[in-house]
Write an enzyme that holds these catalytic residues in place. Structure first.
Site, PDB file in Angstrom:
ATOM      1  N   ASN A   1      -0.771  42.293   1.868  1.00 17.87           N
ATOM      2  CA  ASN A   1      -0.826  40.842   1.966  1.00 17.87           C
ATOM      3  C   ASN A   1       0.017  40.269   0.828  1.00 17.87           C
ATOM      4  O   ASN A   1      -0.278  40.506  -0.347  1.00 17.87           O
ATOM      5  CB  ASN A   1      -2.277  40.366   1.840  1.00 17.87           C
ATOM      6  CG  ASN A   1      -2.421  38.873   2.069  1.00 17.87           C
ATOM      7  OD1 ASN A   1      -1.466  38.114   1.940  1.00 17.87           O
ATOM      8  ND2 ASN A   1      -3.627  38.446   2.402  1.00 17.87           N
TER       9      ASN A   1
ATOM     10  N   HIS B   1      -0.314  35.009   9.729  1.00 13.30           N
ATOM     11  CA  HIS B   1       0.113  35.448   8.403  1.00 13.30           C
ATOM     12  C   HIS B   1       0.813  36.793   8.549  1.00 13.30           C
ATOM     13  O   HIS B   1       0.339  37.666   9.277  1.00 13.30           O
ATOM     14  CB  HIS B   1      -1.125  35.571   7.511  1.00 13.30           C
ATOM     15  CG  HIS B   1      -0.832  35.856   6.075  1.00 13.30           C
ATOM     16  ND1 HIS B   1      -0.094  35.014   5.276  1.00 13.30           N
ATOM     17  CD2 HIS B   1      -1.190  36.902   5.291  1.00 13.30           C
ATOM     18  CE1 HIS B   1      -0.023  35.525   4.059  1.00 13.30           C
ATOM     19  NE2 HIS B   1      -0.670  36.675   4.040  1.00 13.30           N
TER      20      HIS B   1
END
Length: 331
Positions: free
Chosen positions: A103, A65
């Site tokens: 994020n 990610h």
């Protein structure tokens, strides 16, 4: 070949190295310098298998990610174990390197030291918190933004991708880079590989033909000179409806004699090699090289692969850079 914007992208892979005194500190300083100059930076934890992609770890991080780096800084931290009058008057402080990440999901954050509302923030002054955009005791615990200590960052993260826009203006009050651009091609006469006019010799795996590639010399004027190379191949699909694949390309750098004027005829051990990739561009960054003359050889992976290419050179000092075309000598 169209000239693209002057961006440099680097992929740094630093998994499985643990030298906290030197390499980790240098990486932090390099990353902070790049960030302060406006670089776009993302970091990731490599997923080794398909099953590991987007796997959540106990620390709150996610594998496979990409996290955006939104701040890199060093702060002063009070030492809570030293409460003497002397330490109070002298101001006993410790330095802490921190990195802030985001994020893109807007959730799932780091939950270790220096995470939202962790006890470490109690040892930071209000003025520093204000400068960092941190509000004591009022953090949103699930907005995707989080701080973490540098030592934990290098423990978990394995990859950093950095995109830097370089200032090449002569009329500038900030640091600028000298830019040189060369257009050439890997070409073959269609006959036996290794013929005199063959300029598509492949990578070092093919030592018999490697030296038939285009060759360039450049001089490093001082040990502090930093040089970056961007090798870009022409898009074979340009103007076509059907997508054609790129050839695999890369670069090698060798140390040669300071008076070298003729093409090299025998492959030598490289002092630096770029990644080989079947994409539009590959990059190579050289630092702290000894003063002297060097040979740069851009190649395709296999011999007799043909393509047009553009080679861009950026250096913080002007360097002599030129193609080697003379044929002669024994090496």
């Amino acid at each position: 070949m169209k000239r693209e914007p002057v961006f440099f992208c680097f992929l740094m892979v630093f998994s499985n190295f643990r030298d906290p005194t030197d390499h980790e500190l240098k990486l932090f300083n390099d990353l902070k310098t790049a960030f302060d100059k406006g670089a776009l930076i993302v970091a990731a934890i490599a997923a080794r298998t398909k099953e590991e992609i987007e796997e959540s770890l106990d620390c709150g991080l996610v594998k496979g990610h990409a996290y955006a780096v939104s701040a890199v800084c060093t702060i002063d931290v009070s030492n809570p174990t030293q409460r003497s009058l002397t330490s109070y008057l002298l101001g006993s402080k410790q330095k802490q390197n921190l990195i802030r990440l985001q994020n893109p999901w807007g959730e799932k954050e780091w939950n270790g030291a220096w995470s939202d509302d962790s006890s470490e923030w109690q040892n930071v002054s209000d003025s520093q918190l204000s400068a960092m955009g941190v509000e004591r005791g009022n953090s949103d615990n699930n907005d995707g933004d989080f701080w973490m200590p540098w030592e934990s960052f290098v423990q978990y993260f394995t990859d950093i991708s950095l995109c830097q826009l370089f200032n090449t203006s002569v009329f500038s009050f900030t640091k600028s880079y000298d830019e040189q651009i060369v257009f050439s091609e890997w070409t073959t006469n269609g006959k036996k590989s290794g013929a005199p006019d063959d300029r598509a010799g492949g990578c070092l795996n093919f030592q018999a033909t490697f030296c038939n590639n285009p060759q360039y010399i450049f001089d490093i004027p001082s040990p502090n000179c930093s040089v970056m190379f961007a090798l870009t191949q022409n898009d074979p699909s340009e103007g076509l409806k059907k997508r054609e694949p790129f050839v695999t390309i890369g670069m090698h750098v060798m140390k040669v004699e300071n008076n070298r004027q003729y093409r090299v005829h025998q492959a030598m051990h490289p002092i630096a090699t770029s990644d080989y990739a079947s994409g539009r561009s590959v990059y190579l960054h050289l630092q702290s090289l000894p003063r002297g003359r060097y040979l740069l050889v851009p190649t395709t992976f296999a011999p007799k692969e043909q393509a047009l290419f553009m080679l861009r050179i950026y250096s913080d000092e002007h360097i002599h850079f030129s193609p080697l075309t003379k044929v002669g000598g024994f090496s």
